[in-house]
Design a protein around this motif. Sequence first.
Motif, mmCIF file in Angstrom:
data_model
loop_
_atom_site.group_PDB
_atom_site.id
_atom_site.type_symbol
_atom_site.label_atom_id
_atom_site.label_comp_id
_atom_site.label_asym_id
_atom_site.label_seq_id
_atom_site.Cartn_x
_atom_site.Cartn_y
_atom_site.Cartn_z
ATOM 1 N N ARG C 132 40.072 39.958 43.555
ATOM 2 C CA ARG C 132 38.969 40.613 42.834
ATOM 3 C C ARG C 132 39.496 41.367 41.628
ATOM 4 N N ARG C 133 40.594 42.088 41.848
ATOM 5 C CA ARG C 133 41.215 42.872 40.778
ATOM 6 C C ARG C 133 41.785 41.936 39.699
ATOM 7 N N ALA C 134 42.364 40.825 40.132
ATOM 8 C CA ALA C 134 42.944 39.873 39.184
ATOM 9 C C ALA C 134 41.869 39.347 38.241
ATOM 10 N N ILE C 135 40.683 39.094 38.801
ATOM 11 C CA ILE C 135 39.583 38.592 37.978
ATOM 12 C C ILE C 135 39.148 39.652 36.963
ATOM 13 N N GLU C 136 39.104 40.922 37.415
ATOM 14 C CA GLU C 136 38.792 42.017 36.486
ATOM 15 C C GLU C 136 39.821 42.076 35.352
ATOM 16 N N LEU C 137 41.085 41.893 35.733
ATOM 17 C CA LEU C 137 42.159 41.962 34.732
ATOM 18 C C LEU C 137 42.049 40.827 33.728
ATOM 19 N N LEU C 138 41.740 39.621 34.220
ATOM 20 C CA LEU C 138 41.583 38.482 33.314
ATOM 21 C C LEU C 138 40.432 38.747 32.354
ATOM 22 N N ASP C 139 39.380 39.383 32.881
ATOM 23 C CA ASP C 139 38.248 39.741 32.043
ATOM 24 C C ASP C 139 38.685 40.766 30.993
ATOM 25 N N LEU C 140 39.482 41.731 31.449
ATOM 26 C CA LEU C 140 39.972 42.801 30.576
ATOM 27 C C LEU C 140 40.767 42.263 29.383
ATOM 28 N N ARG C 204 45.730 52.036 24.579
ATOM 29 C CA ARG C 204 44.827 53.183 24.464
ATOM 30 C C ARG C 204 44.089 53.403 25.784
ATOM 31 N N GLU C 205 43.500 52.320 26.312
ATOM 32 C CA GLU C 205 42.655 52.448 27.500
ATOM 33 C C GLU C 205 43.457 52.864 28.717
ATOM 34 N N LEU C 206 44.688 52.344 28.838
ATOM 35 C CA LEU C 206 45.464 52.615 30.051
ATOM 36 C C LEU C 206 46.471 53.742 29.842
ATOM 37 N N GLY C 207 46.563 54.254 28.629
ATOM 38 C CA GLY C 207 47.468 55.367 28.350
ATOM 39 C C GLY C 207 48.936 55.035 28.545
ATOM 40 N N MET C 208 49.301 53.782 28.227
ATOM 41 C CA MET C 208 50.695 53.370 28.421
ATOM 42 C C MET C 208 51.528 53.723 27.197
#
Lengths: 289, 314, 270
Positions: C132-140, C204-208
């Motif tokens: 589920r998370r992988a799909i979110e990441l691919l979307d991201l 920016r979004e993840l603050g890396m």
Amino acid sequence: MRGSMRGCRMTEAASLQAPRRRTTAQVLVTIGLAMMAVLVVVALFGPAIAPYNPTKTSPASLDGPTMAHWLGTDSIGRDVLSRLIVGGRATLLITFVAVAISLAAGLILGLASGYMGGAVDLAIMRVLDVVFAFPVFLLAIAVVAALGPTLGNLILTIAVVYTPTLARVVRGPVLSVKRWDHVEAARSVGIGEFTIAVRHVLPLVISPVLVQTSLTLANTIFTVTALSFLGLGPPPPDPNWGSMLAEARQFMELAPLTVIGPSLAIVFASLTFIVLANGLRDLLDVTAR
Amino acid sequence: MIRMVAVRLLLTAPILLGVSIVAFVLMRALPGDFAQASAGTSTISAEALDTIRRSLGLDLPMWQQYLGWLGAALSGDLGVSFTLRTPVASEIFPRLAVTAELTLIAGLMAGLMGVTTGLLSARLRGMTDWVVRGWNSLLLAVPNFVIATLIVLLFGLYFPSVGIFNYVAFARDPSGNIASLLLPALSLALTVSVTVSENTRAAVLEVSSQDYVMVAKSKGLRPRAILRDYLVRNALTPVVTVTGLQLAALLGGSILIETIFTIPGMGQYLFDSIASRDYPAIQAIVLVASTIVLLMNVLVDIAYARVDARVSYD
Amino acid sequence: MVEPLLSVRNLTATFERHGAPARVVNGISFDIAPGEAVGFVGESGCGKSVTARAILRLAPEGSSIAWGGHILFRGQDLLRLDDAAMTDIRGRHIAMVFQDPMSSLNPVMSVGAQIDDMLIRHAGLSRRAARRRAIELLDLVGIREPASRADDHPHQFSGGMRQRVLIAIAVSCQPALLIADEPTTALDVTVQAQILRLLMRLRRELGMALMLITHDFGVIAGMVERVHVMQHGAIVETGAVDPLFAAPRHAYTRALLAAVPRLDTTAGPA
């Protein structure tokens, strides 16, 4: 400038492994050649070296090792060591002659096929494909069984069976090599096609062919001894390693050691060519197919 | 996909035809008269020979004889045995099953041994690499029939309780049947395992230097997971192909092994047929075995091409 | 001054092969603050990639490389960690995007599975939650129809899409530091800009923090705050981007800047 030097030093470091590998390869080739020298001496001078007449029977059958008979005697009292020494002769003779023939045939067919290309290539390769399609050992058995296990038939059969492999090994590099610049250059200044083939193409084919030839020698030792083991070898009473092993097998329970002699002889001979092939492959830097 | 299968099969057809011609010619090239050979060693009258000749169609031109023979072979009629006077086909196929089983077990063994030693050799390098390579060279030098003879010697003399000549039919006792084939399969597998081992080693070394293995490391995956999902899964494709292509070697070797261990398979049948000069049987075995090897190679080819399209699309 | 996230001191890297050492990184030092973007520029072979890999202790297969000095990550010296502890850092706290997306994905695994295994390893997710998370990441990272694409294999993706997947893999555990080693070099020019914008947005979004390595000053502009110029395994010039562009002090920096055709196009077409 310094940057590029640094780059050089890195690649140097990467290739430093090569000398060590070369040394190992040289050692292997030397060992292989020494072992082959032993085989050649046995093949040439076998009857002179053997302590006894290999076909002379004696009442002392299936004796264990004694001072008189180092490896004992077989079921009808013949000296096993003498039979091994003389038996090597038939095995090695067939092996060397057969491989020499298939090497010559493979070179001619491979060069012709790769160099001329087109219809010649197609025709040669299709015919070789047919031979190649047979399981080697099965074809050898069938031919020898049909024609009879004479020395000539054995040699011819084995030569035919191994020709396609050698021809393929020759053809591959020829195909890639013949369009190289220096070959093109030779052609452009009007040097004849035959001279080009022999002078420019052949030398580049030699390395893989040498390696494949020693592998084929090892394979041939297997095929010859296996055929003899099945009773399709050179006819008796002259000894050979394969039939000696088969005979010894029948009396294994009485004289287990008689099995060891021929086994070791066969292993020694094939090991010779495998060591040689491995050494040559590393030395000449031939990548395995 | 279907197109590719068709092309491969079409390319194989002429080779198969060539194989059949060789098999046919082999028998007709026998020293002496085929009719005489068919009648056996007994003296026979000229008229009787003529009758045999006509019944076998030997009075027809060669090409007609070939076509007739080929047609019969295609419809499953592989000729009549000289010695048993029974259709060869009914003898071959039950034995083929035995040989197939032996070959399969040996293939699995060779695959298992080869992949293990090749993997160890490629991953550990150094001393292990040398030991494995030395072991492989030695194995390659010991022909399978020598290995088999030595196994028979070892177990026959020193561990007689193992019972090496006790072939049991599969239908009677499946587990006993497999157990009785283990030692023969082992002697067949050792040589072949060398090829598998060397190819595994080369494939693993090749895969190890791929970028995706570095990426896997940078992901912080555990070494075991990298080995399983990244190295082995990628290296296995060529290895499986190579193992498949070793079928010819296994089949050829089974002739010797079956004879030594008295296993009633095709190899032993061939050996017996040679001993009794049963030419139709020899011819049929050569034809059937070669066809099987050819078709297997095509199968391996297709399987590889399929995987390859997925692996090296770029 | 904030405590640096990464503090490299006197780092050396030496390839060793049968007694003939070749030093490719010559004692360099630098800091990266949390959330900061730092560029490393230099021609190929200057040691910038070796530096980047040293931080994750990655050596090319079959070569032996020795590192010296200190790599302090949150005060912990990575060069002195045991292998297991280092494996826990990789991907979880420091992740990396490599140069060639064509060869960086495992060809026999679906792209989803290549994100899953990382999430299962570091985030302790179940297989299903990981997917589920992988799909979110691919979307991201901008992959369309991520749910169905997750089951596809790498060869079904273009180069740019593969680099997006590799970025998704790298950011999947929200690392504190993302190292991008020539992330756009192997890509088409039009795709390069998209990938760079994606990296910017994610940072920016993840603050890396971002360590961007390139040979191309054009890539650096607008991406990072500070630049280190490397040559022959050493840092020859350091500075904030704009002053450095305006007045390069080192001759080598000037040469590199001169190699960029037009500075004002660096952000790339929209």
